[in-house]
Write a protein that holds these residues in place. Structure first.
Motif, PDB file in Angstrom:
ATOM      1  N   GLY A   1       0.770  -0.984  -0.095  1.00 13.13           N
ATOM      2  CA  GLY A   1      -0.126   0.018   0.049  1.00 13.13           C
ATOM      3  C   GLY A   1       0.852   1.252  -0.086  1.00 13.13           C
ATOM      4  O   GLY A   1       0.236   2.290  -0.016  1.00 13.13           O
ATOM      5  N   HIS A   2       2.078   1.100   0.168  1.00 12.16           N
ATOM      6  CA  HIS A   2       2.931   2.264   0.266  1.00 12.16           C
ATOM      7  C   HIS A   2       3.455   2.434  -1.049  1.00 12.16           C
ATOM      8  O   HIS A   2       3.793   1.543  -2.068  1.00 12.16           O
ATOM      9  N   ASP A   3       3.825   3.818  -1.232  1.00 11.64           N
ATOM     10  CA  ASP A   3       4.392   4.111  -2.499  1.00 11.64           C
ATOM     11  C   ASP A   3       5.873   3.657  -2.398  1.00 11.64           C
ATOM     12  O   ASP A   3       6.760   4.129  -1.558  1.00 11.64           O
ATOM     13  N   ALA A   4       6.586   2.890  -3.446  1.00 15.20           N
ATOM     14  CA  ALA A   4       7.874   2.212  -3.164  1.00 15.20           C
ATOM     15  C   ALA A   4       8.887   3.242  -3.156  1.00 15.20           C
ATOM     16  O   ALA A   4       9.959   2.924  -2.455  1.00 15.20           O
ATOM     17  N   HIS A   5       8.755   4.374  -4.102  1.00 13.33           N
ATOM     18  CA  HIS A   5       9.663   5.264  -4.089  1.00 13.33           C
ATOM     19  C   HIS A   5      10.008   5.956  -2.936  1.00 13.33           C
ATOM     20  O   HIS A   5      11.028   6.299  -2.510  1.00 13.33           O
ATOM     21  N   ASP A   6       8.952   6.488  -2.318  1.00 14.00           N
ATOM     22  CA  ASP A   6       8.957   7.491  -1.000  1.00 14.00           C
ATOM     23  C   ASP A   6       9.295   6.383   0.235  1.00 14.00           C
ATOM     24  O   ASP A   6      10.092   7.107   0.737  1.00 14.00           O
ATOM     25  N   LEU A   7       9.009   5.165   0.392  1.00 14.61           N
ATOM     26  CA  LEU A   7       9.410   4.421   1.265  1.00 14.61           C
ATOM     27  C   LEU A   7      10.810   3.955   1.325  1.00 14.61           C
ATOM     28  O   LEU A   7      11.475   3.986   2.406  1.00 14.61           O
ATOM     29  N   LEU A   8      11.176   3.531  -0.005  1.00 14.70           N
ATOM     30  CA  LEU A   8      12.364   2.645  -0.078  1.00 14.70           C
ATOM     31  C   LEU A   8      13.715   3.355  -0.690  1.00 14.70           C
ATOM     32  O   LEU A   8      14.855   3.250  -0.188  1.00 14.70           O
ATOM     33  N   HIS A   9      13.619   4.460  -1.534  1.00 14.56           N
ATOM     34  CA  HIS A   9      14.542   4.937  -2.368  1.00 14.56           C
ATOM     35  C   HIS A   9      15.228   6.049  -1.552  1.00 14.56           C
ATOM     36  O   HIS A   9      14.490   7.087  -1.008  1.00 14.56           O
ATOM     37  N   ARG A  10      16.498   6.093  -1.633  1.00 11.40           N
ATOM     38  CA  ARG A  10      17.323   7.192  -0.902  1.00 11.40           C
ATOM     39  C   ARG A  10      18.669   7.522  -1.794  1.00 11.40           C
ATOM     40  O   ARG A  10      18.982   6.653  -2.608  1.00 11.40           O
ATOM     41  N   GLY A  11      19.188   8.609  -1.666  1.00 12.52           N
ATOM     42  CA  GLY A  11      20.455   8.792  -2.231  1.00 12.52           C
ATOM     43  C   GLY A  11      21.526   8.162  -1.410  1.00 12.52           C
ATOM     44  O   GLY A  11      21.504   7.687  -0.394  1.00 12.52           O
ATOM     45  N   PRO A  12      22.769   8.537  -2.024  1.00 11.24           N
ATOM     46  CA  PRO A  12      23.907   7.678  -1.333  1.00 11.24           C
ATOM     47  C   PRO A  12      24.196   8.213  -0.070  1.00 11.24           C
ATOM     48  O   PRO A  12      24.882   7.284   0.885  1.00 11.24           O
ATOM     49  N   GLU A  13      23.760   9.312   0.474  1.00 12.61           N
ATOM     50  CA  GLU A  13      23.868   9.896   1.948  1.00 12.61           C
ATOM     51  C   GLU A  13      22.940   9.513   2.576  1.00 12.61           C
ATOM     52  O   GLU A  13      22.731  10.023   3.799  1.00 12.61           O
ATOM     53  N   GLY A  14      21.636   9.082   2.301  1.00 10.92           N
ATOM     54  CA  GLY A  14      20.451   8.536   2.875  1.00 10.92           C
ATOM     55  C   GLY A  14      19.439   9.758   3.011  1.00 10.92           C
ATOM     56  O   GLY A  14      18.525   9.623   3.541  1.00 10.92           O
ATOM     57  N   ASP A  15      19.841  10.763   2.146  1.00 12.84           N
ATOM     58  CA  ASP A  15      18.644  11.532   2.005  1.00 12.84           C
ATOM     59  C   ASP A  15      17.504  11.167   1.040  1.00 12.84           C
ATOM     60  O   ASP A  15      17.962  10.411   0.057  1.00 12.84           O
TER      61      ASP A  15
END
Length: 573
Positions: A62-76
């Motif tokens: 039910g969550h948006d996969a991008h918002d929940l999982l994807h991060r930049g190399p510094e965790g941002d």
């Protein structure tokens, strides 16, 4: 991922898939796997994904996969514009990446390699399958966010792309386009740039290896030159880019394994010679074909390239591909134009007692061929016909119109032993119904030795700049008689002839308007300049006279120009 963004509290469930696992199919995959719907929301996961991500299926679905999982190399948080999955997700095509970052609940980052592909789900809905695993991480543990190289802000990225578009599309010269490309990326993104191009014969040529050394760009020609052929199956980064498969990251370790092709050997040599510790490699391509590959490398510049850098480099390479494609098409057209021009502009006849020479300088822009033309040929009564003209335009159509006009003029002049004015009248009558020529100017002349042994010139002028006659003593005058309307106006009126005896040792110039036109100057000023320099050069041999006159009078980089120059013998016979 490339999915649309949603608010953090939006966790809508899909009742069609409790408890959020598509049975068997996902569990059979020996890696983490989840499925998203058309909006990018997770609708199913397998147990391996739950374990790697540190979240249960209920916490993922039910969550948006991008918002929940994807991060930049510094965790941002990663903007969707920099998401490497985005293009393939929206296009509904497979894609893969060697390094990306997923967030875990404890704030740590999971370094993953992933692959996505379209995936049909229940009720005939379209979905996307994401398969991911840990790439060569001992124990597969997550790591804390690491320090990456300083990256450009979103505004800086947009400004760079805008500058890339402006600078690359404003030239039609391949070498200049490559020079501009290198100066755009160095030293802003890297301190090394390597450009490999695929030639029209499908050969690979390492065209540029350039290093940013302070404010200077240093070309390393020893690393440039021909490359081995592109292997069809090699998984190595440059080989994949040259096949147009994908952009990827590389380092010295990438090519220190046993090479699978000649290109891999050359890449190892490149990394060893340059000291590059991190590289990003992207295809240079158009919608029709792959033109080559762009490699950006960091040796002295700190920080490694990451997957988050690839979208920008891909955009730059894509714009370079469009610019190079346009430049290559232009060069092909120019080659055709030059070949056509060489066939259309004839050699002058050998006339006993007369010296004659011709020049044609194409325009540097447009298609490098225009409507300027000259002709000289022997008539049926033994006289010599001289012609100079200009068909409106600077393209292949103008050249084709010029060929029609010239061939018709030759036929009329040969078949009719009449004065030039009558021949041009008939030509003007035929232009509109027979040819594609809209308008044209023309001087048609005939030169013959009279009974006194002097050379006599008769001519008519259809809207063309007047011939210039220069005596051997440097007296120059324009032959302004015999002037009438240009061709193609539809106004058919009788045309005048004019006749003059050419003094011994005199020089006659028939020329097109490129000889008298210059930015910021009037035509009268151009005529005065031509007369002044022609008079000053009258003592020179004919070939030297012609070349030096062009050098002095014709501004480089402007209109095309045709020039026909005739000189009578020093003594009448």
């Amino acid at each position: 991922m490339a999915e649309p963004e949603h608010t953090a509290g939006d966790r809508r469930q899909f009742p069609a898939a409790p408890p959020a696992r598509l049975p068997d199919a996902l569990e059979a995959i020996g890696a983490g796997a989840y499925v998203v719907d058309e909006e990018g929301r997770i609708i199913a996961v397998n147990r391996r994904a739950e374990h790697l991500l540190g979240r249960s299926a209920e916490e993922l679905v039910g969550h948006d996969a991008h918002d929940l999982l994807h991060r930049g190399p510094e965790g941002d948080p990663l903007p969707t514009s920099r998401c490497t999955m985005r293009p393939a997700f929206h296009a509904g095509r497979p894609a893969q990446s060697a390094e990306d970052y997923f967030a875990r609940p404890d704030g740590s980052l999971l370094t993953v390699s992933w692959l996505i592909t379209p995936y049909a789900v229940a009720d005939h809905r379209d979905g996307t399958l994401v398969v991911f695993h840990i790439p060569e991480q001992p124990s597969g543990a997550a790591r804390p966010p690491r320090q990456a190289a300083e990256s450009l802000s979103e505004l800086e990225r947009l400004a760079l792309l805008a500058e890339t578009t402006t600078r690359l599309t404003s030239t039609l010269d391949v070498d200049e386009a490559l020079h501009r490309l290198v100066s755009l990326v160095l030293p802003r993104l890297a301190d090394w740039a390597v450009i490999d191009l695929i030639t029209e014969r499908d050969e690979v040529w390492r065209t540029a290896v350039v290093q940013a050394d302070g404010d200077k760009l240093v070309h390393h020609e020893d690393l440039q030159g021909p490359m081995p052929p592109v292997p069809e199956e090699s998984p190595m980064p440059l080989s994949r880019a040259l096949r147009g498969v994908a952009s990827t990251l590389a380092g010295p370790e990438t090519y220190h394994r046993s090479p699978d092709s000649g290109i891999a050997v050359e890449q190892r040599r490149l990394f060893d010679a340059t000291g590059i510790h991190s590289a990003a490699i992207a295809p240079i391509r158009t919608a029709r074909e792959v033109l080559g590959a762009l490699t950006l490398g960091r040796a002295g510049k700190p920080g490694d390239f990451t997957m988050a850098d690839l979208p920008l480099i891909e955009d730059i390479a894509r714009r370079a591909g469009l610019a190079l494609d346009n430049a290559r098409l232009y060069q092909r057209q120019r080659k055709v134009a030059e070949t056509m021009q060489n066939h259309l502009l004839p050699q002058v006849p050998q006339v006993p007692g007369l010296q004659m020479t011709v020049r044609y300088l194409p325009a540097p822009d447009a298609s490098q061929v225009g409507g300027d033309w000259y002709d000289a040929f022997t008539l049926s009564d033994g006289a010599t016909a001289l012609a100079i003209g200009d068909v409106v335009g600077h393209d292949l159509e103008a050249a084709a119109g010029m060929a029609q006009l010239r061939n018709m003029l030759r036929a009329y002049a040969w078949a009719q032993e009449e004065p030039p004015s009558r021949i041009v009248e008939r030509l003007d009558e035929a232009i509109m119904p027979i040819t594609d020529v809209a308008m044209a100017t023309l001087v048609l002349a005939r030169v013959i030795r009279n009974d006194s042994g002097y050379w006599e010139l008769s001519w008519t002028n259809a809207g063309h700049p007047p011939p210039l006659l220069v005596s051997r003593d440097g007296l120059a005058q324009y032959l302004t008689d015999g002037h009438a309307l240009l061709l193609g106006t539809g106004v058919l009126t009788p045309r005048p002839d004019a006749t003059v005896v050419l003094p011994p040792g005199s020089t006659l110039l028939l020329y097109t308007d490129g000889m008298i036109e210059a930015p910021g100057h009037t035509l009268d000023e151009g005529l005065d300049r031509l007369r002044q320099h022609a008079a000053a050069l009258a003592h020179r041999p004919l070939e030297s006279f012609t070349d030096e006159l062009l050098r002095r009078v014709h501004p480089p980089g402007l209109d095309d120009v045709a020039l026909l120059v005739l000189r009578t013998p020093a003594r009448a016979r």
